[in-house]
Structure formats: structure tokens, C-alpha cells
Design a protein around this motif. Sequence first.
Motif, PDB file in Angstrom:
ATOM      1  N   LEU A  19       0.854  -1.202   0.000  1.00 33.32           N
ATOM      2  CA  LEU A  19       0.000   0.000   0.000  1.00 33.32           C
ATOM      3  C   LEU A  19       0.883   1.244   0.000  1.00 33.32           C
ATOM      4  N   TRP A  37     -11.117  -5.719   7.610  1.00 35.12           N
ATOM      5  CA  TRP A  37     -10.640  -6.710   6.639  1.00 35.12           C
ATOM      6  C   TRP A  37     -10.588  -8.111   7.247  1.00 35.12           C
ATOM      7  N   ALA A  88      -4.797  -7.949   2.607  1.00 41.52           N
ATOM      8  CA  ALA A  88      -5.073  -6.565   3.010  1.00 41.52           C
ATOM      9  C   ALA A  88      -4.832  -6.387   4.507  1.00 41.52           C
ATOM     10  N   SER A 144     -12.147   3.774  -1.997  1.00 42.80           N
ATOM     11  CA  SER A 144     -10.777   3.318  -1.734  1.00 42.80           C
ATOM     12  C   SER A 144      -9.738   4.356  -2.133  1.00 42.80           C
ATOM     13  N   LEU A 149      -5.709  -1.638  -2.869  1.00 47.24           N
ATOM     14  CA  LEU A 149      -6.965  -1.998  -2.196  1.00 47.24           C
ATOM     15  C   LEU A 149      -8.140  -1.849  -3.160  1.00 47.24           C
ATOM     16  N   THR A 152      -8.082  -4.869  -5.323  1.00 49.15           N
ATOM     17  CA  THR A 152      -8.587  -6.040  -4.590  1.00 49.15           C
ATOM     18  C   THR A 152     -10.113  -6.036  -4.580  1.00 49.15           C
ATOM     19  N   GLY A 219     -10.929   1.117   3.738  1.00 48.70           N
ATOM     20  CA  GLY A 219     -11.937   0.058   3.813  1.00 48.70           C
ATOM     21  C   GLY A 219     -12.952   0.137   4.930  1.00 48.70           C
TER      22      GLY A 219
END
Length: 259
Positions: A19, A37, A88, A144, A149, A152, A219
Amino acid sequence: MSGQLLDLMGEAAKRPLYLVDAPTLTERDRRSAIATWQGRMVNEWVSARIFKDLQLQAADAGLSSAWRDKLARFEADEYRHGTQCAAAVVALGGEARQTLPDLPPVPTHGDTCALEGLMRNVLSVSCLSETVAVALINSERLESGPRELERTLRLILADEVGHARFGWRLLDELAPKLGPVRKKRLSAWLRLAFGHLEAHELRELPAGPAPSQQAAEVGVCDGNEARSLFYETVSTVIVPGLERRGLAAQAAWQSRVAA
Ligand SMILES: [Fe+2]
Ligand SMILES: [Fe+2]
């Protein structure tokens, strides 16, 4: 599976996320994102078990191998989603380990025939839960920040669209053959399914805003917005979709049985 430890540290290490463009997080935000997550990781594992059970039910109900193969692929999708969520968790500095919740077997509905029993479960899983998941995940994806992320969530979303579509397509194929009595019974059963869906979503979606914009970018959903989106999806997508296929979904939603 109840009480078992789900440990996806090894799986997460095989597909690490970096990230590099993550926002600066307070410790509270970071913990909140990790918990989010971790929760998704567990939910994906639970979904995989449900699709495994549905494969057996689909065979009992005489569904063709084309339909059953899809369910097998969905099971694999959900396990993969679990490992994606685990990656994540680790990328955010957490541990991809959680205790799995109690998970009773998918109901077999012994009060009716195998096909109608399967239809009840497919309605509940695909037409209700997975359709809601599509709306919620897309909303989270749009919030996001970090590219990895967003990617994903985009990959997971693409699969969830297929999981939802499965139920709608199966209903398209079967609805003309169901007849008024079965449709009436399925409509009556929807009262329970909607009650369970609402209870599940309200339990999963926190009643309150995201703690910060930065947390939302990694998230943590805004619970108030997510709950509104849930109700909107039921009233503008799910209920009309079921009504178009001959089920009395509006009346079922309005008289849903609190779970
Ligand atoms: Fe999933
Ligand atoms: Fe799914």
C-alpha cells in the motif's frame, strides 16, 4: 468448522499487497481497518462453505452440471477472496488470523422437495445476500484510496456480480415452471429470508459514520451510508427483480419476520 482458527498468514505472504499510496492513519483508524478486513476474511470463508453445501443440494435437485460447475467455481472464488482480504489485513499491519464463527449447515428444507428447497437457498444467498454485497462492495471500492486496495475490491466485486447473477438466471429458467402454488410458498418463505437478511446486514454494518476519511480510504465503511444503500438495494433492485419473476416480494418485504 465452528471455533476453528482460520490462519491465512501463509496465504497472505504468497500474495502480498504493497500500500505505497496509503493515507497516514491514526492507530485507531489502522486498528479499525484491520478489524474490517479480518471480518471480511471470515465472511468470505463462510461464503465458501455455503457454496460447497449448495453444490450437494443442486445435485439432489437435479440441476445440470453447467449450473453445478458454477457453484464449484463460486466456492473457489470465496476462498480466494478470503486470501485477498488476508493480504489486506497483513498490508495494514495486522494478523490474518481469526476464529471462525458457528456456522450451521445450509438448511435442507425437509418440508418441501429438493428443488424448492434449493430455490429457497439460492434466493437467499444469490438474489438477496450476494446482490446486496455487490452494491456494498462497489461503494467501498469507490471510496478506496490505495490503488492495491481498490484493485482487490474490484476483483472481488467482479466475482460477486457472478454469484448474484447465478440466482437471478436460475430463477429466470425455473420461474416459468414453478406454478402458482410453489410461487406462493416461495413468496411466503421470502418473509423469513428478508428478516434474516436485514438482521445480518444490520449486525455487519456499524451504526455510525466512518471514523475518518483516511479510515474510509482503507476500507472502513460509513455505516449510516451503507445501511441506506442496503435498504435502497432491497427496494430498487431485489424486490422489483423478484416481482418481475412472479414472486410477491413487496408484500414479503413489508411483512418480513424479524430474525
Ligand atoms: Fe466473496
Ligand atoms: Fe460471493
